[in-house]
Write an enzyme that holds these catalytic residues in place. Sequence first.
Site, PDB file in Angstrom:
ATOM      1  N   ASN A 174       0.814  -1.214   0.000  1.00 11.82           N
ATOM      2  CA  ASN A 174       0.000   0.000   0.000  1.00 11.82           C
ATOM      3  C   ASN A 174       0.844   1.259   0.000  1.00 11.82           C
ATOM      4  OD1 ASN A 174      -2.630  -1.219   0.112  1.00 11.82           O
ATOM      5  ND2 ASN A 174      -2.247  -1.701   2.259  1.00 11.82           N
ATOM      6  N   TYR A 229      22.408   0.041  13.730  1.00 11.61           N
ATOM      7  CA  TYR A 229      22.613  -1.062  12.777  1.00 11.61           C
ATOM      8  C   TYR A 229      24.075  -1.081  12.334  1.00 11.61           C
ATOM      9  CZ  TYR A 229      18.908  -3.951  10.603  1.00 11.61           C
ATOM     10  OH  TYR A 229      18.008  -4.931  10.309  1.00 11.61           O
ATOM     11  N   ALA A 244      13.492   2.831   5.133  1.00 14.93           N
ATOM     12  CA  ALA A 244      13.123   4.187   5.534  1.00 14.93           C
ATOM     13  C   ALA A 244      11.879   4.190   6.416  1.00 14.93           C
ATOM     14  CB  ALA A 244      12.898   5.050   4.293  1.00 14.93           C
ATOM     15  N   ASP A 245      10.915   3.311   6.118  1.00 10.62           N
ATOM     16  CA  ASP A 245       9.687   3.276   6.914  1.00 10.62           C
ATOM     17  C   ASP A 245       9.964   2.873   8.359  1.00 10.62           C
ATOM     18  OD1 ASP A 245      10.462   0.749   5.983  1.00 10.62           O
ATOM     19  OD2 ASP A 245       8.411  -0.027   5.976  1.00 10.62           O
ATOM     20  N   ARG A 246      10.976   2.021   8.568  1.00  7.34           N
ATOM     21  CA  ARG A 246      11.301   1.579   9.925  1.00  7.34           C
ATOM     22  C   ARG A 246      11.896   2.729  10.735  1.00  7.34           C
ATOM     23  NH1 ARG A 246      14.541  -3.962   9.510  1.00  7.34           N
ATOM     24  NH2 ARG A 246      13.897  -4.103  11.700  1.00  7.34           N
ATOM     25  N   ASP A 301       5.175  -3.516  13.032  1.00 10.66           N
ATOM     26  CA  ASP A 301       4.513  -3.014  11.823  1.00 10.66           C
ATOM     27  C   ASP A 301       4.054  -4.197  10.976  1.00 10.66           C
ATOM     28  OD1 ASP A 301       3.663  -1.739   9.538  1.00 10.66           O
ATOM     29  OD2 ASP A 301       5.385  -0.402   9.382  1.00 10.66           O
ATOM     30  N   THR A 353     -11.895 -26.697   6.995  1.00  4.80           N
ATOM     31  CA  THR A 353     -10.578 -26.306   6.497  1.00  4.80           C
ATOM     32  C   THR A 353     -10.342 -24.809   6.631  1.00  4.80           C
ATOM     33  OG1 THR A 353     -10.557 -28.157   4.941  1.00  4.80           O
ATOM     34  CG2 THR A 353      -9.058 -26.322   4.477  1.00  4.80           C
TER      35      THR A 353
END
Length: 259
Positions: free
Chosen positions: A11, A105, A113-115, A134, A189
Site C-alpha cells: 500500500n 545497525y 526508511a519506513d522503519r 509493523d 478447512t
Amino acid sequence: MLLAIDIGNTNLALGLFQLAGTGVGTLRADWRLETRAARTSDEYAALLSELFHLAGVQMRAVTAVAVSSVVPAVLFPIEQLCRKYLKVEPLVVGPGTKTGMPILYENPREVGADRIVNAVAAHKRWPGGAIVVDFGTATTFDVVTSRGEYAGGVIAPGLTVSADALFAATAKLPRVEIVRPRAAVGRNTVASMQAGLVFGYAGLVDAIVERIKAEVDFAPRVVGTGGLAPLIAKETRTIHECDDMLTLQGLALIHERNR
C-alpha cells in the site's frame, strides 16, 4: 500544507497535514492506495486531484512533501508528481536525512526508511523506549531505546504473505479471508487455516516481543501499526496499543526537523 507519503510494498499511504508555526501540525486527511509500480506521475496526479477534491483541499495548498519508500520503482514517479504537479521538491527519507535518531545497525543504509520513520514517531510519543510492530508485507519489530536510538529489530514474513504462500504451495488448501475464527480448534478447512494464521501469528508476536524485552535494559511500550495490527493485537499479550498513523506522523516529524 505538508503531504506525507509512505510507499510500501502493498500500500501507498498519504497524509495531509495542516502545518503550524512550530510542530508537525494537524492531520487533515489520510488515504490508502494500492502500490503499483506501473503507475505514472500523471496517473498519480489524477488520483491525488480527486482525493484532494473529496477532502475539500486544492493541490496548490501543498507547500512541502515528505516521502519514505521501500519500492524504488514507485519512488521515481512520485518524485515526478511532486516536481511537475505540486511544484515542490520532495524530502525523501534516506541516508543523510536529518532524523535526530542515531542508528545502531551495523550498516545503517540497510534499514528501511519506513522503519526509521516509525522509530522517530515512537520515540516522540514514548520517550521511555518502544517496540514498534509493523504489520505490512513483512512484519517488522523495531526497537527504540530510552536514549532515542534505533537499536535494531526483527523481520518476519507478513501475515498476508504467509496466507498466500500456504495457498500457492498446496494443492487443496483454499485462499482464505484473514479474520478471527471462533475457536482454536477448527471444524472445517477454512476455520483451521484462519486459526493457524491468526492465533499462530499472535504467538509469533508475543514470542519475539518477549525475547526482545529480555535483551533490553528498559521497559518498552509495544505499539502495533499497519492494517492488520488491530486484529492481531487483540490476540496478543504484549501489544499495548495500535496506531495506524504512526508512519505518517513520523514523516511529519522528520519534515519539521529538516525545515
